[in-house]
Write a protein that holds these residues in place. Structure first.
Motif, PDB file in Angstrom:
ATOM      1  N   MET A  90       0.855  -1.165   0.000  1.00 38.08           N
ATOM      2  CA  MET A  90       0.000   0.000   0.000  1.00 38.08           C
ATOM      3  C   MET A  90       0.910   1.240   0.000  1.00 38.08           C
ATOM      4  SD  MET A  90      -3.093   1.077   2.663  1.00 38.08           S
ATOM      5  CE  MET A  90      -3.562  -0.594   2.884  1.00 38.08           C
ATOM      6  N   PRO A  91       0.594   2.243  -0.812  1.00 34.90           N
ATOM      7  CA  PRO A  91       1.424   3.449  -0.833  1.00 34.90           C
ATOM      8  C   PRO A  91       1.415   4.178   0.516  1.00 34.90           C
ATOM      9  CG  PRO A  91      -0.144   3.433  -2.673  1.00 34.90           C
ATOM     10  CD  PRO A  91      -0.485   2.283  -1.777  1.00 34.90           C
ATOM     11  N   VAL A  92       2.505   4.836   0.812  1.00 32.84           N
ATOM     12  CA  VAL A  92       2.643   5.548   2.089  1.00 32.84           C
ATOM     13  C   VAL A  92       1.531   6.573   2.271  1.00 32.84           C
ATOM     14  CG1 VAL A  92       4.100   7.211   3.321  1.00 32.84           C
ATOM     15  CG2 VAL A  92       5.113   5.143   2.361  1.00 32.84           C
ATOM     16  N   TRP A  93       1.217   7.318   1.219  1.00 31.41           N
ATOM     17  CA  TRP A  93       0.190   8.356   1.360  1.00 31.41           C
ATOM     18  C   TRP A  93      -1.163   7.750   1.727  1.00 31.41           C
ATOM     19  CZ3 TRP A  93      -4.237   8.366  -1.460  1.00 31.41           C
ATOM     20  CH2 TRP A  93      -4.259   7.620  -2.639  1.00 31.41           C
ATOM     21  N   LEU A  94      -1.476   6.559   1.184  1.00 36.96           N
ATOM     22  CA  LEU A  94      -2.756   5.915   1.472  1.00 36.96           C
ATOM     23  C   LEU A  94      -2.780   5.342   2.892  1.00 36.96           C
ATOM     24  CD1 LEU A  94      -5.551   5.108   0.508  1.00 36.96           C
ATOM     25  CD2 LEU A  94      -4.538   3.078  -0.553  1.00 36.96           C
ATOM     26  N   THR A  95      -1.694   4.711   3.294  1.00 39.85           N
ATOM     27  CA  THR A  95      -1.587   4.211   4.675  1.00 39.85           C
ATOM     28  C   THR A  95      -1.760   5.359   5.657  1.00 39.85           C
ATOM     29  OG1 THR A  95      -0.086   2.454   3.977  1.00 39.85           O
ATOM     30  CG2 THR A  95      -0.081   3.020   6.323  1.00 39.85           C
ATOM     31  N   THR A  96      -1.059   6.445   5.382  1.00 39.25           N
ATOM     32  CA  THR A  96      -1.133   7.627   6.247  1.00 39.25           C
ATOM     33  C   THR A  96      -2.549   8.171   6.287  1.00 39.25           C
ATOM     34  OG1 THR A  96       1.165   8.162   5.744  1.00 39.25           O
ATOM     35  CG2 THR A  96      -0.204   9.937   6.633  1.00 39.25           C
ATOM     36  N   ALA A  97      -3.167   8.323   5.121  1.00 39.20           N
ATOM     37  CA  ALA A  97      -4.527   8.873   5.053  1.00 39.20           C
ATOM     38  C   ALA A  97      -5.523   8.004   5.811  1.00 39.20           C
ATOM     39  CB  ALA A  97      -4.959   9.037   3.596  1.00 39.20           C
ATOM     40  N   LEU A  98      -5.451   6.691   5.637  1.00 35.69           N
ATOM     41  CA  LEU A  98      -6.382   5.800   6.334  1.00 35.69           C
ATOM     42  C   LEU A  98      -6.193   5.855   7.851  1.00 35.69           C
ATOM     43  CD1 LEU A  98      -6.329   2.710   3.938  1.00 35.69           C
ATOM     44  CD2 LEU A  98      -8.172   4.386   4.229  1.00 35.69           C
ATOM     45  N   MET A  99      -4.937   5.898   8.272  1.00 32.89           N
ATOM     46  CA  MET A  99      -4.672   6.001   9.713  1.00 32.89           C
ATOM     47  C   MET A  99      -5.157   7.339  10.261  1.00 32.89           C
ATOM     48  SD  MET A  99      -0.957   4.146  10.052  1.00 32.89           S
ATOM     49  CE  MET A  99      -0.921   4.185  11.858  1.00 32.89           C
ATOM     50  N   LEU A 100      -4.998   8.411   9.477  1.00 37.02           N
ATOM     51  CA  LEU A 100      -5.461   9.718   9.925  1.00 37.02           C
ATOM     52  C   LEU A 100      -6.982   9.798   9.982  1.00 37.02           C
ATOM     53  CD1 LEU A 100      -2.900  12.128   8.207  1.00 37.02           C
ATOM     54  CD2 LEU A 100      -3.046  11.514  10.631  1.00 37.02           C
ATOM     55  N   VAL A 101      -7.661   9.108   9.079  1.00 32.07           N
ATOM     56  CA  VAL A 101      -9.125   9.042   9.166  1.00 32.07           C
ATOM     57  C   VAL A 101      -9.528   8.382  10.484  1.00 32.07           C
ATOM     58  CG1 VAL A 101     -11.192   7.936   8.210  1.00 32.07           C
ATOM     59  CG2 VAL A 101      -9.591   9.108   6.683  1.00 32.07           C
ATOM     60  N   CYS A 102      -8.890   7.257  10.803  1.00 38.89           N
ATOM     61  CA  CYS A 102      -9.194   6.557  12.066  1.00 38.89           C
ATOM     62  C   CYS A 102      -8.909   7.447  13.269  1.00 38.89           C
ATOM     63  CB  CYS A 102      -8.393   5.264  12.169  1.00 38.89           C
ATOM     64  SG  CYS A 102      -8.907   4.011  10.995  1.00 38.89           S
ATOM     65  N   SER A 103      -7.764   8.096  13.272  1.00 42.34           N
ATOM     66  CA  SER A 103      -7.426   8.946  14.416  1.00 42.34           C
ATOM     67  C   SER A 103      -8.393  10.128  14.522  1.00 42.34           C
ATOM     68  CB  SER A 103      -5.975   9.439  14.345  1.00 42.34           C
ATOM     69  OG  SER A 103      -5.807  10.461  13.399  1.00 42.34           O
ATOM     70  N   ASN A 104      -8.853  10.640  13.376  1.00 44.34           N
ATOM     71  CA  ASN A 104      -9.804  11.750  13.396  1.00 44.34           C
ATOM     72  C   ASN A 104     -11.162  11.345  13.938  1.00 44.34           C
ATOM     73  OD1 ASN A 104      -9.542  14.654  12.150  1.00 44.34           O
ATOM     74  ND2 ASN A 104      -7.890  13.387  11.342  1.00 44.34           N
ATOM     75  N   LEU A 105     -11.544  10.095  13.731  1.00 43.92           N
ATOM     76  CA  LEU A 105     -12.801   9.626  14.328  1.00 43.92           C
ATOM     77  C   LEU A 105     -12.720   9.724  15.853  1.00 43.92           C
ATOM     78  CD1 LEU A 105     -13.455   6.560  12.015  1.00 43.92           C
ATOM     79  CD2 LEU A 105     -14.800   8.675  12.100  1.00 43.92           C
ATOM     80  N   PHE A 106     -11.594   9.275  16.408  1.00 39.19           N
ATOM     81  CA  PHE A 106     -11.391   9.396  17.856  1.00 39.19           C
ATOM     82  C   PHE A 106     -11.352  10.859  18.280  1.00 39.19           C
ATOM     83  CE2 PHE A 106      -9.851   5.047  17.440  1.00 39.19           C
ATOM     84  CZ  PHE A 106     -10.231   4.467  18.634  1.00 39.19           C
ATOM     85  N   MET A 107     -10.571  11.674  17.551  1.00 36.30           N
ATOM     86  CA  MET A 107     -10.398  13.074  17.923  1.00 36.30           C
ATOM     87  C   MET A 107     -11.726  13.831  17.897  1.00 36.30           C
ATOM     88  SD  MET A 107      -8.569  16.177  15.902  1.00 36.30           S
ATOM     89  CE  MET A 107      -9.944  16.177  14.796  1.00 36.30           C
ATOM     90  N   THR A 108     -12.486  13.634  16.832  1.00 35.24           N
ATOM     91  CA  THR A 108     -13.755  14.357  16.713  1.00 35.24           C
ATOM     92  C   THR A 108     -14.702  13.972  17.834  1.00 35.24           C
ATOM     93  OG1 THR A 108     -13.443  14.502  14.322  1.00 35.24           O
ATOM     94  CG2 THR A 108     -15.678  14.852  15.146  1.00 35.24           C
ATOM     95  N   TYR A 109     -14.744  12.683  18.152  1.00 33.29           N
ATOM     96  CA  TYR A 109     -15.605  12.261  19.258  1.00 33.29           C
ATOM     97  C   TYR A 109     -15.094  12.811  20.589  1.00 33.29           C
ATOM     98  CZ  TYR A 109     -18.644   9.619  22.225  1.00 33.29           C
ATOM     99  OH  TYR A 109     -19.584   9.296  23.159  1.00 33.29           O
ATOM    100  N   ALA A 110     -13.790  12.783  20.794  1.00 35.11           N
ATOM    101  CA  ALA A 110     -13.220  13.307  22.048  1.00 35.11           C
ATOM    102  C   ALA A 110     -13.512  14.792  22.195  1.00 35.11           C
ATOM    103  CB  ALA A 110     -11.708  13.052  22.085  1.00 35.11           C
ATOM    104  N   TRP A 111     -13.426  15.533  21.111  1.00 40.18           N
ATOM    105  CA  TRP A 111     -13.628  16.983  21.176  1.00 40.18           C
ATOM    106  C   TRP A 111     -15.092  17.374  21.280  1.00 40.18           C
ATOM    107  CZ3 TRP A 111     -10.103  20.469  17.727  1.00 40.18           C
ATOM    108  CH2 TRP A 111      -8.767  20.264  18.071  1.00 40.18           C
ATOM    109  N   TYR A 112     -15.973  16.651  20.563  1.00 42.17           N
ATOM    110  CA  TYR A 112     -17.364  17.108  20.454  1.00 42.17           C
ATOM    111  C   TYR A 112     -18.408  16.100  20.906  1.00 42.17           C
ATOM    112  CZ  TYR A 112     -14.927  20.470  17.566  1.00 42.17           C
ATOM    113  OH  TYR A 112     -14.040  21.415  17.120  1.00 42.17           O
TER     114      TYR A 112
END
Length: 114
Positions: A1-23
């Motif tokens: 898997m390309p680095v940019w795609l791995t990074t993007a998918l992991m950032l989507v997952c982390s953003n799900l946590f972050m958005t829930y934690a914040w709001y």
């Protein structure tokens, strides 16, 4: 898997946590004292950091710091808008489209030389 795609998918997952934690506590913990919501949110944010830090370290092997930041901002908006509408039951606003187009412009400019 390309680095940019791995990074993007992991950032989507982390953003799900972050958005829930914040709001998310505004809805799910509205009857609890703020300090209880803060402690629970900090625990959720730990999950976010456990994904976000490796994502940025992986991404930084091929992406510049600016590219990582703009990718993060675009993903944040992509996660926040559905969260706002479907979980928090906020109305869709045309401003989301305009903000998305601005972020899309930022993505274009930061990645055009890549």
């Amino acid at each position: 898997m390309p680095v940019w795609l791995t990074t993007a998918l992991m950032l989507v997952c982390s953003n799900l946590f972050m958005t829930y934690a914040w709001y998310g506590h505004l809805k799910t913990l509205e009857n609890k004292p703020w300090y209880i919501a803060a402690l629970i949110s900090w625990g959720i944010a730990l999950g976010e950091y456990m994904i976000q830090v490796p994502a940025n370290r992986i991404g930084y092997t091929k992406l510049s710091l600016g590219e990582l930041k703009i990718m993060q901002e675009a993903i944040t908006l992509m996660v926040f808008v559905p969260f706002s509408i479907f979980f928090m039951h906020q109305s869709f606003r045309l401003d989301y489209v305009w903000a998305g187009l601005c972020i899309l412009g930022a993505v274009f400019f930061i990645f055009r030389g890549a």
